[in-house]
Design an enzyme around this catalytic site. Structure first.
Site, PDB file in Angstrom:
ATOM      1  N   GLU A 136      -1.710   2.362  15.596  1.00 18.64           N
ATOM      2  CA  GLU A 136      -0.366   2.430  15.025  1.00 18.64           C
ATOM      3  C   GLU A 136       0.182   3.858  14.922  1.00 18.64           C
ATOM      4  OE1 GLU A 136      -0.131   0.104  11.427  1.00 18.64           O
ATOM      5  OE2 GLU A 136      -1.422  -1.457  12.250  1.00 18.64           O
ATOM      6  N   HIS A 153      -8.405   4.193  -0.550  1.00 23.33           N
ATOM      7  CA  HIS A 153      -7.524   4.976  -1.406  1.00 23.33           C
ATOM      8  C   HIS A 153      -8.276   6.092  -2.124  1.00 23.33           C
ATOM      9  CE1 HIS A 153      -5.088   1.379  -0.725  1.00 23.33           C
ATOM     10  NE2 HIS A 153      -4.055   2.158  -0.938  1.00 23.33           N
TER      11      HIS A 153
END
Length: 779
Positions: free
Chosen positions: A495, A705
């Site tokens: 991506e 994260h």
């Protein structure tokens, strides 16, 4: 009677994301703590000055946070889990709770620590029904709560020293306890201890000169248990006598059946959300005592549309004629961009329909002036507001006859796969030939400085289309080659061409507008630019097929087609408010369906349609949830169900509580779902097991994260926990989420460990099967 203006909170990140960049430089060791705190103080000072200049009478303090206001509250109360060590709660501990640690901290000895001594972050989940993420509070048995920081007092004094009288913002004790996770205990068992600490904080604020405190209890717009109701009564009886007036603040919905309880609480003021729940005004005026100062949330704090000020005045004038009121945004302006003036390339007509944080405060000031001095005092502003509202309602750009015709042609068969899951699974196994515990990633790979620079240069016109495409192809090929080398089973193209999982698609769909700098905080330093969905949606041309085709041409392994689902595109956009959200979602679903079918026609055998935000959109009241789930699932099925049995449909969801919506998740009828479970130690899988979830699941084993890199042993242990709930044949091995925010130096060792962990798991299952055969023969 007097009308004043309040803001409940202002965007923290700064007009140019100054907080993001300051945090990331500090985390990278490029700046000092003093420099970070200096930047933070500058942002607070500028925010106070700006709100005051715009006409706000009530300025908030303690609405600023270096990471998350729920985490700030946990630290204030000393609710610091043992794995972070004992002692003073400084920035090192604070950011460890938010992001985990990567170093070889000694003496950890906790289940959340890996053998190298790094420590996992606290659980991350969504703040009510928003896309803002908070760190889940943790309360451990035997833990003694005590004041950890006095940030709220310090920031009140800071503002006062600068000449700004503020109303400090404090997350309410019942909401904090409702969000908290008790390790084997009920968080509400600690209510009295928590209230004692809140009382100390209020005493210190009173001593410092604060007259009012805004105490946020958004839990009041949800279905309350008996325990929560009792806690609210006890809490405000205890907190009302500490020398400051309390503005009890509710938002994200209506009080409804909780209003009689609220009316009995000994507080001095009450804020209600009249954007999400305009119907509650009459009941509030009827039930709430007349001596209570009412704060009315009349400007939308969660969407970007300019208000129709004349229409609002029609509602407010009768109220303002009978009592003093405060007018405010519906909630904190944390959820909207800072300033529309920063947008220099936004479509001119769309721009006229919008109001960001700065403009919303100005709208409130205009309303207050009209209510205090008469409409003639702001006649020009009111006329401009009415023209903008009328222009948006009548614009031909909003309605598309072709889109409406396609919606009318939808049939029930378009939402159904041809075969049941078990039959599809056999067909997919033959085509894909995957091993037990197949490995994959969620979609994106690191958006490095080089990727971001190339995109920026292309946007500025300094890098032509051919050169930019050549760069992206090189990045894609490197990603494919590395995935083959490391041994992943199902690949992704990475991506690199995408700026954001929603924005990328919205930019190629009709009905969306895009901003250059309308950033909104998602969590910590992570900011997003939500698209603005202003009209009917359609797909003019394929959006991802050529990038998938190129990636697949580089390898014999299957490459997933990567799409964002209709519900997530909807929930992560600023959505038009002139029709039901369900109608907009159906339009997006048809556009994504077109892309799914084009990917399949190009030869794609596995298509992932991310619905990371499906849970986020669930209404806060249980009685309203099923209607939302019905149309949300219906939209997903519409975009996914047109493929053949042998085409494997994946979906991804992250950082949400899924337990109560498992029937809806199952009804989506995806073949594989990947979910976040690394921070929660696979707890979510208990619910999937109880429900007897029929399809395959990829529970995350790598918390993306956090900057920490988990090892193979940690991932194996997590997957062993997963096998306590689900059969090995159901399980995939993958990270929690996409990897775009991480660096390759973290991703490569983590994914290599993940692949090795999957091989270990396969060996364990094979050994177990062989042992069972021998034992059976012996018996």
């Amino acid at each position: 009677m007097t009308v004043t203006v309040a803001t409940l909170g202002f965007p923290r990140i700064g007009p140019r994301r100054e907080l993001k960049f300051a945090l990331e430089k500090f985390w990278a060791g490029k700046t000092t703590q003093a420099e970070l705190l200096d930047t933070a103080m500058g942002l607070r000072t500028a925010a106070w000055a700006r709100q005051k200049a715009l006409g706000a009478d009530w300025l908030p303090s303690n609405d600023f946070s270096l990471y998350d206001h729920v985490l700030d509250t946990s630290v204030m109360l000393g609710a610091v889990p043992q794995r972070y060590g004992a002692g003073e709660v400084g920035l090192e501990t604070y950011f460890a709770m938010a992001r985990g640690t990567t170093g070889s901290d000694e003496g950890c000895g906790h289940a959340h620590a890996n053998p190298q001594g790094s420590v996992t972050a606290g659980e991350l989940t969504k703040w009510f029904d928003t896309n803002y993420h908070y760190i889940v509070p943790e309360i451990e048995p035997g833990q003694s709560l005590q004041l950890g920081t006095l940030k709220i007092v310090e920031e009140y004094r800071e503002a006062k020293a600068l000449g700004y009288e503020t109303r400090p913002v404090l997350l309410g004790p019942v909401t904090w306890l409702s969000l908290a996770k008790g390790h084997g205990i009920d968080p509400f068992d600690r209510l009295d201890e928590v209230l004692g600490l809140y009382g100390e904080v209020l005493d210190r604020l009173a001593y410092s000169g604060a007259a009012w405190v805004q105490i946020d209890e958004p839990i009041l717009v949800t279905d309350l248990s008996g325990v929560q109701r009792a806690a609210l009564s006890r809490a405000y009886a205890a907190l009302s006598g500490h020398g400051v007036k309390l503005m009890l603040t509710t938002y994200f919905g209506g009080l409804d059946d909780n209003l009689p309880l609220v009316a009995t609480l000994p507080v001095a003021g009450l804020h209600v959300d009249l954007v999400r729940a305009p119907q509650q005004l009459d009941a509030v005026l009827r039930i709430v005592p007349e001596d209570l100062l009412l704060s009315l949330g009349v400007i939308d704090g969660r969407n970007v549309w300019r208000a129709d000020l004349a229409a609002l005045l029609d509602r407010l004038e009768p109220v303002a004629a009978t009592r003093d009121i405060v007018i405010a945004p519906s909630c904190s302006l944390l959820h909207v961009p800072v300033d529309l003036a920063s947008e220099t390339r936004l479509d001119t007509q769309v721009c006229e329909w919008l109001a960001f944080g700065v403009q919303k405060v100005a709208e409130l000031a205009t309303l207050a002036k009209a209510l205090n001095q008469g409409r003639d005092s702001v006649a020009e502003d009111l006329a401009a507001s009415s023209r903008a509202a009328q222009a948006r309602r009548s614009s031909p750009r909003i309605h598309d006859a072709t889109v409406q015709a396609r919606i009318a042609a939808i049939t029930p068969q378009m939402r159904e796969r041809e075969a049941a899951y078990a039959d599809r699974a056999r067909a997919q196994a033959e085509v894909l030939g995957l091993p037990l515990f197949p490995t994959t990633t969620i979609g994106s790979f690191p958006q490095t400085a080089q990727v971001r620079h190339a995109r920026a240069e292309h946007t500025r016109g300094n890098l032509d289309d051919a050169a930019y495409e050549r760069f992206l192809r090189e990045e894609t090929e490197r990603a494919i080659r590395w995935q083959e080398e490391v041994g992943l089973d199902v690949l992704v193209h990475g991506e690199f061409e995408r700026n954001d999982m929603v924005q990328y698609f919205g930019e190629q769909l009709s009905g969306f507008a895009f901003t250059a700098s309308a950033w909104v905080q998602s969590y910590g330093s992570r900011c997003v630019r939500p698209p603005i969905l202003y009209g009917d949606v359609s797909r003019p041309a394929p959006m991802t097929v050529e990038w998938w085709r190129y990636a697949q041409s580089l390898t014999d392994k299957p490459v997933k087609g990567m799409l964002t689902g209709p519900v997530t595109i909807l929930n992560w956009s600023f959505v038009r408010d002139d029709q039901p959200r369900s109608a907009s979602c159906l339009q997006i679903a048809l556009a994504i369906r077109d892309e799914v079918l084009d990917l399949e026609a190009a030869g794609c055998k596995a298509i992932q349609i991310d619905e990371a935000a499906l849970r986020e959109g669930l209404p806060l009241r249980a009685g309203e949830g099923q209607a939302y789930l019905d149309w949300a699932v219906d939209s997903f099925r519409l975009c996914a169900a047109g493929v053949a049995d042998a085409t494997q449909v994946h979906t991804h969801m992250c950082y949400s509580e899924f337990n109560e919506i498992l029937p809806a998740i199952a009804a989506m009828d995806a073949d594989v779902i990947s979910i976040e479970t690394a921070r929660s130690q696979m707890e979510l899988l208990e619910a999937f097991a109880r429900y007897r979830y029929p399809s395959e699941i990829g529970p995350g084993v790598y918390d993306i994260h956090s900057a920490r890199v988990p090892g193979e042993a940690e991932m194996v242990e997590l997957m062993r926990l997963a096998q306590q709930h689900l059969a090995p044949e159901q399980l995939w091995v993958n990270p929690d989420c996409g990897l775009k925010t991480r660096g390759w130096e973290e991703v490569k060792p983590a994914i290599a460990a993940m692949v090795t962990a999957a091989r270990t798991l396969r060996s364990e299952v094979a050994a177990g099967s062989a042992r069972a055969v021998v034992e059976g023969a012996t018996a």
